[in-house]
Design a protein around this motif. Structure first.
Motif, mmCIF file in Angstrom:
data_model
loop_
_atom_site.group_PDB
_atom_site.id
_atom_site.type_symbol
_atom_site.label_atom_id
_atom_site.label_comp_id
_atom_site.label_asym_id
_atom_site.label_seq_id
_atom_site.Cartn_x
_atom_site.Cartn_y
_atom_site.Cartn_z
ATOM 1 N N PRO A 276 0.692 -1.178 0.025
ATOM 2 C CA PRO A 276 0.027 -0.034 0.135
ATOM 3 C C PRO A 276 0.922 1.286 -0.016
ATOM 4 N N TYR A 277 0.294 2.476 -0.485
ATOM 5 C CA TYR A 277 1.193 3.528 -0.748
ATOM 6 C C TYR A 277 1.375 4.155 0.728
ATOM 7 N N ALA A 278 0.418 4.004 1.623
ATOM 8 C CA ALA A 278 0.874 4.384 2.944
ATOM 9 C C ALA A 278 1.973 3.673 3.647
ATOM 10 N N GLN A 279 2.248 2.422 3.234
ATOM 11 C CA GLN A 279 3.352 1.504 3.622
ATOM 12 C C GLN A 279 4.767 2.137 3.185
ATOM 13 N N VAL A 280 4.725 2.560 2.043
ATOM 14 C CA VAL A 280 5.982 3.042 1.397
ATOM 15 C C VAL A 280 6.368 4.178 1.177
ATOM 16 N N ARG A 281 5.404 5.255 1.582
ATOM 17 C CA ARG A 281 5.363 6.772 1.425
ATOM 18 C C ARG A 281 6.604 7.104 2.132
ATOM 19 N N GLU A 282 6.912 6.992 3.471
ATOM 20 C CA GLU A 282 8.203 7.419 3.944
ATOM 21 C C GLU A 282 9.555 6.945 3.136
ATOM 22 N N GLU A 283 9.454 5.818 2.821
ATOM 23 C CA GLU A 283 10.607 5.129 2.013
ATOM 24 C C GLU A 283 10.978 5.865 0.775
ATOM 25 N N ILE A 284 9.657 6.380 -0.039
ATOM 26 C CA ILE A 284 9.939 7.121 -1.190
ATOM 27 C C ILE A 284 10.263 8.494 -1.028
ATOM 28 N N ALA A 285 9.819 9.154 0.025
ATOM 29 C CA ALA A 285 10.365 10.302 0.533
ATOM 30 C C ALA A 285 11.664 10.624 0.909
ATOM 31 N N ALA A 286 12.104 9.405 1.481
ATOM 32 C CA ALA A 286 13.827 9.494 1.674
ATOM 33 C C ALA A 286 14.405 9.304 0.437
ATOM 34 N N ARG A 287 13.930 8.500 -0.502
ATOM 35 C CA ARG A 287 14.863 8.270 -1.796
ATOM 36 C C ARG A 287 14.587 9.730 -2.496
ATOM 37 N N LEU A 288 13.501 10.397 -2.658
ATOM 38 C CA LEU A 288 13.473 11.561 -3.247
ATOM 39 C C LEU A 288 14.440 12.754 -2.811
ATOM 40 N N ALA A 289 14.227 12.531 -1.538
ATOM 41 C CA ALA A 289 15.061 13.800 -0.586
ATOM 42 C C ALA A 289 16.529 13.544 -0.820
ATOM 43 N N ARG A 290 17.230 12.338 -1.020
ATOM 44 C CA ARG A 290 18.436 11.858 -1.185
ATOM 45 C C ARG A 290 18.727 12.376 -2.819
ATOM 46 N N ARG A 291 17.726 11.987 -3.716
ATOM 47 C CA ARG A 291 18.026 12.478 -4.769
ATOM 48 C C ARG A 291 18.260 14.088 -4.978
ATOM 49 N N PHE A 292 17.434 14.702 -4.619
ATOM 50 C CA PHE A 292 17.442 16.073 -4.538
ATOM 51 C C PHE A 292 18.518 16.806 -3.820
ATOM 52 N N PHE A 293 19.170 16.083 -2.845
ATOM 53 C CA PHE A 293 20.298 16.513 -1.976
ATOM 54 C C PHE A 293 21.517 16.159 -2.950
ATOM 55 N N ARG A 294 21.603 15.037 -3.661
ATOM 56 C CA ARG A 294 22.792 14.884 -4.477
ATOM 57 C C ARG A 294 22.673 16.022 -5.546
ATOM 58 N N GLN A 295 21.452 16.404 -6.210
ATOM 59 C CA GLN A 295 21.740 17.626 -7.194
ATOM 60 C C GLN A 295 22.356 18.610 -6.637
ATOM 61 N N GLN A 296 21.757 19.065 -5.259
ATOM 62 C CA GLN A 296 22.264 20.341 -4.629
ATOM 63 C C GLN A 296 23.839 20.453 -4.197
ATOM 64 N N LEU A 297 24.467 19.212 -3.893
ATOM 65 C CA LEU A 297 25.875 19.251 -3.679
ATOM 66 C C LEU A 297 26.290 19.352 -4.975
ATOM 67 N N ASP A 298 25.979 18.524 -6.014
ATOM 68 C CA ASP A 298 26.557 18.750 -7.443
ATOM 69 C C ASP A 298 26.690 20.243 -7.726
ATOM 70 N N TYR A 299 25.584 20.964 -7.486
ATOM 71 C CA TYR A 299 25.438 22.413 -7.864
ATOM 72 C C TYR A 299 26.391 23.280 -7.134
ATOM 73 N N ARG A 300 26.677 22.841 -5.850
ATOM 74 C CA ARG A 300 27.506 23.530 -4.938
ATOM 75 C C ARG A 300 29.112 23.260 -5.222
ATOM 76 N N VAL A 301 29.298 22.090 -5.562
ATOM 77 C CA VAL A 301 30.512 21.610 -5.964
ATOM 78 C C VAL A 301 31.203 22.492 -7.387
ATOM 79 N N ALA A 302 30.145 22.376 -8.213
ATOM 80 C CA ALA A 302 30.322 22.860 -9.530
ATOM 81 C C ALA A 302 30.497 24.308 -9.192
ATOM 82 N N ASP A 303 29.962 25.132 -8.417
ATOM 83 C CA ASP A 303 30.133 26.565 -8.206
ATOM 84 C C ASP A 303 31.384 26.661 -7.427
ATOM 85 N N ALA A 304 31.992 26.028 -6.720
ATOM 86 C CA ALA A 304 33.068 26.056 -6.039
ATOM 87 C C ALA A 304 34.297 25.784 -7.357
ATOM 88 N N MET A 305 33.999 24.717 -8.216
ATOM 89 C CA MET A 305 35.056 24.653 -9.132
ATOM 90 C C MET A 305 35.376 25.626 -9.976
#
Length: 603
Positions: A276-305
């Motif tokens: 059920p969706y309710a059972q996996v909602r938090e798992e999906i939210a964590a996955r999407l958060a990690r995906r978003f965080f990865r993009q943000q760090l890549d942006y931050r490192v690119a700016d520093a480069m």
């Protein structure tokens, strides 16, 4: 989605491999209770004592991480826990740490470890552990992922969230000493067929037969059913496929596996259902958060480069090499902020033509500094795991500095050199070599997985490779039986017709590693080549980089022994190398002999 933290953990799954050992993947090790404890999920077991100070499992894990090795190679399961060799990688890692501490003490006593060098070295080397800390804290109450994004991901990836089929199976095994011996295998298959015929007419099926032949039972009491969840790794993939095609109470045909001939009876089964969706909602939210965080760090490192620029003047020294070592050089790369790192390719920098290798090194250092800044901004620099990694990073930086110490290398006497050559003959003059292949499963998107998901995927990959190995082995044995013992069987031809290279969550490939001696196989791959029979696969085991790998030994080529003078030349070179690069080795041996270093396990 909105996040207060503007970062992501790059290479999250590859570096932050959860814990030292995968939960739920422990082999049966009745003779070594220490291994059972070590395999317990979330354990932090004391593994050794040096000068009264305990070295625990977490410290060894972090020592591996800061050297870029991830978790212990083969997860300490190469020998399936049957003897002390299963713990050899752990003992080697402990000795490596103690030897580094001895070298660091020597470098400090000589006054060649400058404070800025040690501080920067510890910070850069500890960055992978900092990434692990951020990975643990990446999903927090103040991180908001939009509901529509979560629901959309669920709908587009329903196959990921199927509750696997479950069942209960009764199994019987007739042991096989040598699967490659056709006569023995045929006798075992004939007996299994006879027992199958008896079980079909027995009111209790296979359980009734096992009660009469308890020596053939794998579960206790004889005839008890084994609960099976499809994909949980208890049974190999090919066996699972066979089982779940059976009808209830149907008994399989004899199945030949490396350790025996099996019969299976399916006693119960449930079909896969969508979680059920309710059972996996938090798992999906964590996955999407990690995906978003990865993009943000890549942006931050690119700016520093973008801010990194070469400075055309000589100013102090320090550089990160491929093996994460700070070395003396003569020019800084600087940023407008706090980033400082050095590389030897100064002329190309001044001409504006940095190499790809240089750019990659620069990015690594910039990313390490970015991770350190994030840890500081978020108040996580005092995290116990990161603090321990910083301490170990300082040890490693100082130990590598010890290589600069001038050493008087005494020439060995002819008798000493002869004894050294004999003791290291396998390395200096290997009697044989083998062509080695590897079967490897690689996750498609490891950075999107949490710890439990990584463990589940590793188990699935391990299960899949085990199935491919069993099927490939069966085909190779059949080809040899058909064409004769001298027939050549191409492993690539067979395996590539068995494997499916493209799975939903991972890919599978069969690759040629090359020609290896026993010493090289152990050094580069932690593979005990001598213990792996020709024409056989090693077990499929998880590695620290998130992959699952099995090795195949294709042949054994004898090598002519070198002339005596050649052997002595090799021995003299190796002697100098050992004395120059490993000055703490003899001291370590003395420490072990004196009892200052003791292990909590047989080694």
């Amino acid at each position: 989605m909105n996040c207060r933290l503007g970062f992501v953990v790059r290479l999250l799954a590859a570096v932050a491999a959860g814990v030292l050992l995968l939960p739920g993947q422990a082999p049966a090790v009745p003779d070594y209770p220490f291994l059972e404890e070590l395999w317990r999920p979330d354990a932090n077991v004391p593994v050794a004592t040096f000068d009264g100070e305990i070295i625990d499992q977490e410290e060894i894990f972090l020592w591996q991480v800061i050297q870029g090795k991830g978790a212990l190679v083969a997860r300490l399961a190469t020998q399936e826990g049957t003897d002390a060799r299963a713990l050899r990688p752990l003992a080697d890692a402990v000795r490596d740490l103690v030897q580094a501490r001895l070298l660091a003490e020597e470098a400090h006593a000589a006054g060649i470890v400058e404070p800025w060098y040690e501080e920067k070295g510890s910070r850069v080397l500890a960055a992978p552990a900092g990434i692990m800390v951020l990975a643990d804290l990446v999903v927090r109450p103040d991180v908001v992922v939009e509901e529509e994004d979560i629901l959309h991901f669920y709908q587009e990836n329903r196959d990921r969230y199927l509750q696997p089929a479950e069942g209960e199976v009764v199994r019987l095994r007739i042991p096989l000493a040598d699967i490659g011996e056709p006569a023995e295998r045929d006798v075992a298959v004939k007996r299994a067929s006879d027992l199958r015929a008896q079980a079909i007419v027995n009111p209790d099926g296979l359980a009734g037969i096992l009660r009469s032949h308890p020596e053939l039972a794998l579960e206790k009491p004889a005839g008890a059913a084994l609960p099976v969840v499809r994909g949980d790794g208890k049974l190999r993939r090919d066996v699972e496929d066979q089982l779940f095609r059976l009808r209830i109470s149907q008994i399989s045909q004899p199945t030949v596996l490396p350790d025996g001939v099996y019969l299976y009876e399916l006693r119960a089964r449930t079909e896969p259902t969508l979680r059920p969706y309710a059972q996996v909602r938090e798992e999906i939210a964590a996955r999407l958060a990690r995906r978003f965080f990865r993009q943000q760090l890549d942006y931050r490192v690119a700016d520093a480069m973008e801010e990194v620029r070469p400075v055309n003047r000589v100013s102090s020294y320090a550089l990160l090499e491929d093996e994460m070592e700070l070395l003396q050089v003569g020019s800084f790369l600087m940023t407008k902020g706090e980033f400082r790192t050095l590389f030897p390719d100064v002329d190309k920098l001044r001409k504006g033509r940095p190499t790809k290798e240089l750019i990659a090194k620069t990015r690594f250092v910039v990313e390490s500094e970015t991770v350190t800044q994030i840890l500081t901004e978020e108040g996580f620099v005092a995290h116990p795991r990161y603090e321990t990694a910083r301490e170990l990073g300082a040890v490693l930086a100082a130990a590598r500095k010890a290589r600069e110490l001038p050493r008087e290398i005494a020439e060995p006497t002819p008798e000493e050199l002869r004894a050294y050559a004999e003791a290291h003959r396998d390395e200096l003059a290997p009697a044989w070599s083998s062509i080695v292949w590897r079967l490897v499963a690689t996750p498609r998107a490891p950075e999107e997985l949490g710890s439990s998901e990584r463990a589940a995927l590793a188990a699935e990959m391990q299960n899949t490779l085990s199935g491919y190995i069993a099927e490939s082995t069966r085909l190779m044995v059949d080809r040899v039986k058909l064409n004769g013992p001298t027939a050549y069987v191409s492993p690539q031809f067979v395996v590539e017709r068995v494997i499916d290279p493209d799975h939903t969550e991972f890919t599978v490939a069969f690759e040629r590693v090359g020609e290896l001696t026993a010493a090289r196989a152990q050094e580069a791959y932690s593979l005990d080549l001598a213990a792996l029979p020709v024409g056989a696969f090693s077990p499929a085991l998880p590695r620290g980089d998130g992959t699952v790998v099995a090795y195949y030994r294709a042949d054994r080529a004898e090598q002519a022994p070198p002339a005596d003078e050649v052997l002595m030349e090799r021995a003299a070179t190796a002697w100098k190398r050992d004395v120059a690069e490993n000055p703490a080795r003899q001291k370590l041996a003395q420490i072990e002999a004196s009892g200052r270093l003791t292990f909590n396990f047989p080694n």
